[in-house]
Design a protein around this motif. Sequence first.
Motif, PDB file in Angstrom:
ATOM      1  N   SER A  12      -5.352 -10.365  66.448  1.00  0.00           N
ATOM      2  CA  SER A  12      -3.992  -9.953  66.078  1.00  0.00           C
ATOM      3  C   SER A  12      -3.509 -10.793  64.905  1.00  0.00           C
ATOM      4  O   SER A  12      -3.840 -11.977  64.798  1.00  0.00           O
ATOM      5  N   THR A  13      -2.706 -10.186  64.047  1.00  0.00           N
ATOM      6  CA  THR A  13      -2.065 -10.933  62.970  1.00  0.00           C
ATOM      7  C   THR A  13      -0.925 -11.751  63.559  1.00  0.00           C
ATOM      8  O   THR A  13      -0.046 -11.213  64.243  1.00  0.00           O
ATOM      9  N   VAL A  14      -0.941 -13.063  63.315  1.00  0.00           N
ATOM     10  CA  VAL A  14       0.080 -13.956  63.853  1.00  0.00           C
ATOM     11  C   VAL A  14       1.230 -14.078  62.869  1.00  0.00           C
ATOM     12  O   VAL A  14       1.037 -14.359  61.684  1.00  0.00           O
ATOM     13  N   VAL A  15       2.444 -13.864  63.390  1.00  0.00           N
ATOM     14  CA  VAL A  15       3.671 -13.914  62.599  1.00  0.00           C
ATOM     15  C   VAL A  15       4.566 -14.985  63.202  1.00  0.00           C
ATOM     16  O   VAL A  15       4.657 -15.115  64.429  1.00  0.00           O
ATOM     17  N   ALA A  16       5.240 -15.772  62.359  1.00  0.00           N
ATOM     18  CA  ALA A  16       6.130 -16.820  62.855  1.00  0.00           C
ATOM     19  C   ALA A  16       7.529 -16.261  63.048  1.00  0.00           C
ATOM     20  O   ALA A  16       8.111 -15.679  62.139  1.00  0.00           O
ATOM     21  N   ASP A  17       8.067 -16.474  64.238  1.00  0.00           N
ATOM     22  CA  ASP A  17       9.406 -15.997  64.574  1.00  0.00           C
ATOM     23  C   ASP A  17      10.384 -17.162  64.403  1.00  0.00           C
ATOM     24  O   ASP A  17      10.891 -17.734  65.366  1.00  0.00           O
ATOM     25  N   THR A  18      10.637 -17.526  63.138  1.00  0.00           N
ATOM     26  CA  THR A  18      11.453 -18.699  62.855  1.00  0.00           C
ATOM     27  C   THR A  18      11.850 -18.747  61.388  1.00  0.00           C
ATOM     28  O   THR A  18      11.220 -18.104  60.548  1.00  0.00           O
ATOM     29  N   GLY A  19      12.900 -19.518  61.118  1.00  0.00           N
ATOM     30  CA  GLY A  19      13.262 -19.820  59.737  1.00  0.00           C
ATOM     31  C   GLY A  19      12.975 -21.271  59.410  1.00  0.00           C
ATOM     32  O   GLY A  19      13.390 -21.776  58.362  1.00  0.00           O
ATOM     33  N   ASP A  20      12.284 -21.966  60.301  1.00  0.00           N
ATOM     34  CA  ASP A  20      11.962 -23.384  60.149  1.00  0.00           C
ATOM     35  C   ASP A  20      10.750 -23.535  59.235  1.00  0.00           C
ATOM     36  O   ASP A  20       9.617 -23.216  59.614  1.00  0.00           O
ATOM     37  N   LEU A  21      10.988 -24.060  58.025  1.00  0.00           N
ATOM     38  CA  LEU A  21       9.910 -24.166  57.045  1.00  0.00           C
ATOM     39  C   LEU A  21       8.805 -25.110  57.505  1.00  0.00           C
ATOM     40  O   LEU A  21       7.627 -24.866  57.232  1.00  0.00           O
ATOM     41  N   GLU A  22       9.162 -26.183  58.192  1.00  0.00           N
ATOM     42  CA  GLU A  22       8.154 -27.129  58.651  1.00  0.00           C
ATOM     43  C   GLU A  22       7.199 -26.466  59.641  1.00  0.00           C
ATOM     44  O   GLU A  22       5.981 -26.650  59.580  1.00  0.00           O
ATOM     45  N   ALA A  23       7.754 -25.669  60.557  1.00  0.00           N
ATOM     46  CA  ALA A  23       6.918 -24.958  61.530  1.00  0.00           C
ATOM     47  C   ALA A  23       6.020 -23.947  60.825  1.00  0.00           C
ATOM     48  O   ALA A  23       4.845 -23.784  61.176  1.00  0.00           O
ATOM     49  N   LYS A  41      20.518 -20.870  63.160  1.00  0.00           N
ATOM     50  CA  LYS A  41      19.878 -22.080  63.687  1.00  0.00           C
ATOM     51  C   LYS A  41      19.293 -22.918  62.547  1.00  0.00           C
ATOM     52  O   LYS A  41      19.428 -24.156  62.540  1.00  0.00           O
ATOM     53  N   ALA A  42      18.655 -22.253  61.590  1.00  0.00           N
ATOM     54  CA  ALA A  42      18.057 -22.970  60.464  1.00  0.00           C
ATOM     55  C   ALA A  42      19.133 -23.638  59.615  1.00  0.00           C
ATOM     56  O   ALA A  42      18.986 -24.799  59.200  1.00  0.00           O
ATOM     57  N   VAL A  43      20.239 -22.937  59.363  1.00  0.00           N
ATOM     58  CA  VAL A  43      21.327 -23.501  58.565  1.00  0.00           C
ATOM     59  C   VAL A  43      21.949 -24.698  59.275  1.00  0.00           C
ATOM     60  O   VAL A  43      22.241 -25.727  58.663  1.00  0.00           O
ATOM     61  N   GLN A  44      22.133 -24.585  60.587  1.00  0.00           N
ATOM     62  CA  GLN A  44      22.738 -25.673  61.358  1.00  0.00           C
ATOM     63  C   GLN A  44      21.835 -26.894  61.449  1.00  0.00           C
ATOM     64  O   GLN A  44      22.315 -27.994  61.744  1.00  0.00           O
ATOM     65  N   SER A  45      20.536 -26.714  61.179  1.00  0.00           N
ATOM     66  CA  SER A  45      19.601 -27.840  61.243  1.00  0.00           C
ATOM     67  C   SER A  45      19.813 -28.837  60.108  1.00  0.00           C
ATOM     68  O   SER A  45      19.354 -29.978  60.176  1.00  0.00           O
ATOM     69  N   LEU A  77      22.179 -15.871  50.939  1.00  0.00           N
ATOM     70  CA  LEU A  77      21.580 -16.876  51.808  1.00  0.00           C
ATOM     71  C   LEU A  77      20.310 -16.357  52.469  1.00  0.00           C
ATOM     72  O   LEU A  77      19.264 -17.013  52.422  1.00  0.00           O
ATOM     73  N   VAL A  78      20.377 -15.179  53.093  1.00  0.00           N
ATOM     74  CA  VAL A  78      19.197 -14.675  53.797  1.00  0.00           C
ATOM     75  C   VAL A  78      18.067 -14.355  52.828  1.00  0.00           C
ATOM     76  O   VAL A  78      16.889 -14.563  53.143  1.00  0.00           O
ATOM     77  N   VAL A  79      18.419 -13.882  51.633  1.00  0.00           N
ATOM     78  CA  VAL A  79      17.388 -13.562  50.641  1.00  0.00           C
ATOM     79  C   VAL A  79      16.762 -14.835  50.079  1.00  0.00           C
ATOM     80  O   VAL A  79      15.536 -14.927  49.909  1.00  0.00           O
ATOM     81  N   THR A  80      17.588 -15.833  49.805  1.00  0.00           N
ATOM     82  CA  THR A  80      17.054 -17.092  49.279  1.00  0.00           C
ATOM     83  C   THR A  80      16.181 -17.787  50.317  1.00  0.00           C
ATOM     84  O   THR A  80      15.105 -18.320  49.996  1.00  0.00           O
ATOM     85  N   MET A  81      16.622 -17.782  51.578  1.00  0.00           N
ATOM     86  CA  MET A  81      15.793 -18.363  52.629  1.00  0.00           C
ATOM     87  C   MET A  81      14.500 -17.581  52.788  1.00  0.00           C
ATOM     88  O   MET A  81      13.422 -18.154  52.962  1.00  0.00           O
ATOM     89  N   GLY A  82      14.607 -16.256  52.716  1.00  0.00           N
ATOM     90  CA  GLY A  82      13.406 -15.430  52.789  1.00  0.00           C
ATOM     91  C   GLY A  82      12.446 -15.738  51.656  1.00  0.00           C
ATOM     92  O   GLY A  82      11.221 -15.808  51.851  1.00  0.00           O
ATOM     93  N   SER A  83      12.989 -15.946  50.459  1.00  0.00           N
ATOM     94  CA  SER A  83      12.157 -16.260  49.294  1.00  0.00           C
ATOM     95  C   SER A  83      11.444 -17.602  49.475  1.00  0.00           C
ATOM     96  O   SER A  83      10.270 -17.752  49.106  1.00  0.00           O
ATOM     97  N   LEU A  84      12.158 -18.582  50.026  1.00  0.00           N
ATOM     98  CA  LEU A  84      11.534 -19.878  50.290  1.00  0.00           C
ATOM     99  C   LEU A  84      10.403 -19.761  51.302  1.00  0.00           C
ATOM    100  O   LEU A  84       9.331 -20.359  51.134  1.00  0.00           O
ATOM    101  N   ILE A  85      10.655 -18.981  52.355  1.00  0.00           N
ATOM    102  CA  ILE A  85       9.624 -18.783  53.377  1.00  0.00           C
ATOM    103  C   ILE A  85       8.392 -18.123  52.773  1.00  0.00           C
ATOM    104  O   ILE A  85       7.254 -18.463  53.116  1.00  0.00           O
ATOM    105  N   LEU A  86       8.605 -17.199  51.844  1.00  0.00           N
ATOM    106  CA  LEU A  86       7.485 -16.490  51.224  1.00  0.00           C
ATOM    107  C   LEU A  86       6.596 -17.420  50.403  1.00  0.00           C
ATOM    108  O   LEU A  86       5.444 -17.077  50.098  1.00  0.00           O
ATOM    109  N   ASN A  87       7.120 -18.600  50.047  1.00  0.00           N
ATOM    110  CA  ASN A  87       6.272 -19.592  49.372  1.00  0.00           C
ATOM    111  C   ASN A  87       5.224 -20.174  50.310  1.00  0.00           C
ATOM    112  O   ASN A  87       4.282 -20.823  49.863  1.00  0.00           O
TER     113      ASN A  87
END
Length: 322
Positions: A12-23, A41-45, A77-87
């Motif tokens: 199965s393709t594994v997908v991360a269910d998180t906005g935590d970049l470290e994870a 949750k990610a913003v509050q971190s 915010l959601v697009v910028t966070m998404g863009s960071l995750i895509l890195n």
Amino acid sequence: MSTLLEQLRQYSTVVADTGDLEAIRRFKPEDATTNPSLILKAVQSGQYDALLNEIVAVARGHNGSLEEAVDEACDRLVVTMGSLILNHVPGRISTEVNARLSFDREASIAKARQLVALYEEAGISRDRILIKLAATWEGIRAAEVLEREGIECNLTLIFSFTQARACAEAGAFLISPFVGRILDWYRKANPDTVYTPEEEPGVQQVREIYRYFRRHQYPTVVMGASFRNSGEVLALAGCDRLTISPALLEELAHGEGSVEPVLADNGERADPPAPITEVEFRWQLNEDAMATEKLAEGIRGFEADQLKLEALLRERLAGGVA
């Protein structure tokens, strides 16, 4: 011997269910998914404070009202966070349309187009984005339009076979059945019943959906979501994709044992039935108490966290935080 996570990746393709970049950096998933709760949750971190300040500064230059600036800041915010995750992932990011638009087809389409435009403005092509929409009748119909425009969608909050079938018939790229939330409902309804992972109603439902899609040759991807334990995850080995929280990724990464594929295309084929009608969809969903309750609860929950996120941004935009 390889870990459970390493073995699972074979099937199965594994997908991360998180906005935590470290994870995400640590577990190296193919894709990542977000929703208003995960974004909050990610913003509050605190790890996105600098980013948040930049977005607020841009939104402050908005010529409209404060509420329009808040809406723009949320989208950015959601697009910028998404863009960071895509890195940090080779595949796609799922970005959610506001839950309050779940029953407004046209507004959902407009918001999806706006989010895609912001991604493209940031240099992210649409083939790396999935737009998440709640699998209401209106959300499914919005996805049908967006898919024809080349905007691929992740239909979320799937709790019933009826929802899944309608999504496939509409040509949705991907659906997310919520395994753990289904279990939550059945545990509450049947407190004396003990379910093994293989017996869990959510696991059984994903297996049924997967087999139905393969038998009728729907290309829609099935991605199990909302897992409560690693046993559920392993009971769906072979499902197209599995979106897993960091805590369960950690458990699987240290787990030992053998993983065998549970789901596979057995080659059975049949002609698909006539597409479900709106009347049939609404009636069948109404007759499924679990799906009706969990869909409504899920939409309310995402909206509650969306409101908290907006309140945070509103305070900053009004000058509460520089």
